[in-house]
Structures are given as structure tokens and as C-alpha cells.
Design a protein around this motif. Structure first.
Motif, short mmCIF file in Angstrom:
data_model
loop_
_atom_site.label_atom_id
_atom_site.label_comp_id
_atom_site.label_asym_id
_atom_site.label_seq_id
_atom_site.Cartn_x
_atom_site.Cartn_y
_atom_site.Cartn_z
N HIS A 50 0.83 -1.20 0.00
CA HIS A 50 0.00 0.00 0.00
C HIS A 50 0.87 1.26 0.00
O HIS A 50 2.08 1.21 0.25
CB HIS A 50 -0.97 0.00 1.19
CG HIS A 50 -0.32 -0.12 2.53
ND1 HIS A 50 0.39 0.91 3.11
CD2 HIS A 50 -0.31 -1.14 3.43
CE1 HIS A 50 0.82 0.54 4.30
NE2 HIS A 50 0.43 -0.70 4.52
N SER A 51 0.25 2.40 -0.28
CA SER A 51 0.96 3.67 -0.28
C SER A 51 1.37 4.03 1.15
O SER A 51 0.79 3.53 2.12
CB SER A 51 0.09 4.78 -0.87
OG SER A 51 -1.13 4.88 -0.15
N ASN A 127 -7.39 -2.64 -1.88
CA ASN A 127 -8.06 -1.49 -2.47
C ASN A 127 -7.12 -0.82 -3.47
O ASN A 127 -6.02 -0.39 -3.11
CB ASN A 127 -8.46 -0.50 -1.35
CG ASN A 127 -9.29 0.66 -1.88
OD1 ASN A 127 -9.19 1.04 -3.03
ND2 ASN A 127 -10.12 1.21 -1.02
N TYR A 129 -7.07 2.02 -4.82
CA TYR A 129 -6.73 3.41 -4.58
C TYR A 129 -5.85 3.61 -3.35
O TYR A 129 -5.45 4.74 -3.05
CB TYR A 129 -8.01 4.23 -4.46
CG TYR A 129 -8.87 4.10 -5.71
CD1 TYR A 129 -8.48 4.70 -6.90
CD2 TYR A 129 -10.03 3.33 -5.70
CE1 TYR A 129 -9.24 4.55 -8.05
CE2 TYR A 129 -10.79 3.18 -6.85
CZ TYR A 129 -10.39 3.79 -8.03
OH TYR A 129 -11.13 3.63 -9.16
N ASN A 130 -5.52 2.55 -2.65
CA ASN A 130 -4.60 2.63 -1.52
C ASN A 130 -3.19 2.21 -1.90
O ASN A 130 -2.33 2.02 -1.05
CB ASN A 130 -5.09 1.76 -0.36
CG ASN A 130 -6.25 2.39 0.38
OD1 ASN A 130 -6.55 3.56 0.18
ND2 ASN A 130 -6.93 1.62 1.21
N PRO A 134 -2.12 2.94 -8.94
CA PRO A 134 -3.30 2.21 -9.44
C PRO A 134 -3.22 1.90 -10.93
O PRO A 134 -3.82 0.94 -11.40
CB PRO A 134 -4.45 3.20 -9.15
CG PRO A 134 -3.96 4.06 -8.03
CD PRO A 134 -2.48 4.20 -8.28
N LYS A 135 -2.44 2.70 -11.69
CA LYS A 135 -2.35 2.49 -13.13
C LYS A 135 -1.72 1.14 -13.46
O LYS A 135 -2.07 0.49 -14.44
CB LYS A 135 -1.54 3.62 -13.78
CG LYS A 135 -1.59 3.60 -15.30
CD LYS A 135 -0.89 4.83 -15.88
CE LYS A 135 -0.98 4.81 -17.41
NZ LYS A 135 -0.30 6.00 -18.00
N GLN A 154 -13.98 -1.84 -4.08
CA GLN A 154 -13.23 -1.38 -5.23
C GLN A 154 -12.48 -2.51 -5.94
O GLN A 154 -12.18 -2.41 -7.11
CB GLN A 154 -12.20 -0.32 -4.81
CG GLN A 154 -12.81 1.02 -4.45
CD GLN A 154 -13.16 1.10 -2.98
OE1 GLN A 154 -13.23 0.08 -2.30
NE2 GLN A 154 -13.41 2.29 -2.49
#
Length: 216
Positions: A50-51, A127, A129-130, A134-135, A154
Motif C-alpha cells: 500500500h501507499s 483497495n 486506490y490505496n 493504481p495504473k 473497489q
């Protein structure tokens, strides 16, 4: 947990009680066998947590990378190398194992490495977006998820090849360490790598005081 879908959005009910561990060692062995086969059949492997990664995210990424390297030499961990969290978690690892300077790559290089048969393994996150990029998830066809957080809606934007999501487990590093036990190359895990996985366990369990079961 119950999810109600309405014209105005999704509403969640429940999921407030503690989740108990229900898995067995046999389950981890089956997942390991499937994952090893997927890694071996891929041209290259990307691992991503994750980010703003913490010790568990980085530790589980390293454990997955070590497992995958036994079956495929082309393994990279996609991470934001400029993140303060990353710089805090990895100095001792990079000092002891300079080869990780090449294993850790940024998002731009990760995108360049995507092929039709690239395998992406997401760990400690489900997720889109976490994640840092995401690309990458949208560009890769073959995705595996290993996580201990509750499933997010998601994730249904893509269809993973395999999911191993166990909310009752204390940390992603715990799931990865169980799979490593069944690897014939488990002795390849080095002390510096094991230290980061242990740090991830200690962080997510608050020094083994919460969300801890017998298997932990």
C-alpha cells in the motif's frame, strides 16, 4: 458484514466484532502451491504493497519477493522510494543487502516492465486506490492479492487470478511467513529480511498484544 447497494451508493452494516482466526496450515500450503505455479509461469513478477508503506507492507513484499525469486529471477518490488516511511523502514536492509537497490523500483519503471504475462502480487492491500500506482493494476492482466484487511468493493473493478484475504490474521507478514514455511527454498530467507517481517508483525499486533492467535 452486510453490504446494501442502492441507487445512491453502498451502505455497510455490521463488521464491528472481532474476527477470529479460522484458517489451517493446509490452507496456506495450497495457496503456496498455486502461487508458486503462477510465479513460475510468468515472464516477470511485480510485488506491490500500500501507499505510505509501513513495516508490514514492506516486510510482506520482501517475503513474497523472496518466495518468488526461487521460481522466477525477474522479481521487482514497486514502491515510492522517496516516501519517508520507506526511508525509515529500509536503511538496515539496504546497507546489508545492496541488491535490494535494484529490486525496489519506482512506478515509472514498474509500468515499463509490464508484459502480457506479467504477474502482479498485491500484499497488505486490496483497495486499488490505496496503492502507490493504481495504473499498474489497470494495465496488468494477472493479479494475486494477499491481505489481512476486510475486502473492499473497489477490488471488483478487476478479476484477480487468486485472492488470499484473511481478516482474522494479525498481519500480512504472518500470511506470507506461513507460505514460506512450505517452500523448499525457505532457508533462503535472510536475517535482514526476516527482521522486517517480524517488525511488521510487531507493529500490527502492538507488540503481540492485540489480534494475536495461536498461529501468530
Amino acid at each position: 458484514q452486510v453490504v446494501l447497494k442502492t441507487p445512491t451508493g453502498l451502505f455497510y452494516f455490521g463488521a464491528k466484532t472481532k474476527t477470529f482466526q479460522k484458517r489451517t496450515k493446509g490452507q496456506a500450503k495450497i495457496i503456496f502451491g498455486k502461487l508458486a505455479a503462477l510465479v513460475e509461469g510468468s515472464s516477470n513478477v511485480l510485488v506491490m504493497g500500500h501507499s505510505n508503506p509501513d513495516f508490514d507492507s514492506i516486510g510482506s513484499c520482501i517475503g513474497i519477493a523472496r518466495l518468488a525469486l526461487a521460481y522466477n529471477p525477474n522479481v521487482k518490488i514497486v514502491v515510492d522510494k522517496e516516501s519517508p516511511n520507506f526511508k525509515c523502514c529500509t536503511p538496515k536492509l539496504l546497507e546489508a543487502m545492496p541488491e535490494y537497490e535494484d529490486i525496489f523500483i519506482g512506478t515509472a519503471r514498474g509500468l515499463d516492465m509490464i508484459r502480457s504475462d506479467t504477474l502482479l502480487i498485491m500484499t497488505d492491500v486490496n483497495n486499488v486506490y490505496n496503492t502507490d500506482c493504481p495504473k499498474i493494476i489497470k494495465c496488468v492482466q494477472n493479479i494475486v492479492i494477499v491481505d489481512h484487511h476486510r475486502r473492499q468493493d473497489q477490488m471488483y473493478e478487476f478479476k484477480p487470478l487468486m485472492t488470499y484475504i484473511r481478516p482474522g490474521v494479525s498481519a500480512a507478514s504472518e500470511l506470507v511467513s506461513e507460505m514460506l514455511e512450505f517452500s523448499p527454498h525457505r532457508d533462503a530467507l535472510l536475517k535482514e529480511e526476516a527482521n522486517l517481517m517480524l517488525a511488521g508483525l510487531m507493529l500490527d499486533t502492538k507488540n503481540f498484544t492485540t489480534a494475536v492467535g495461536m498461529q501468530t
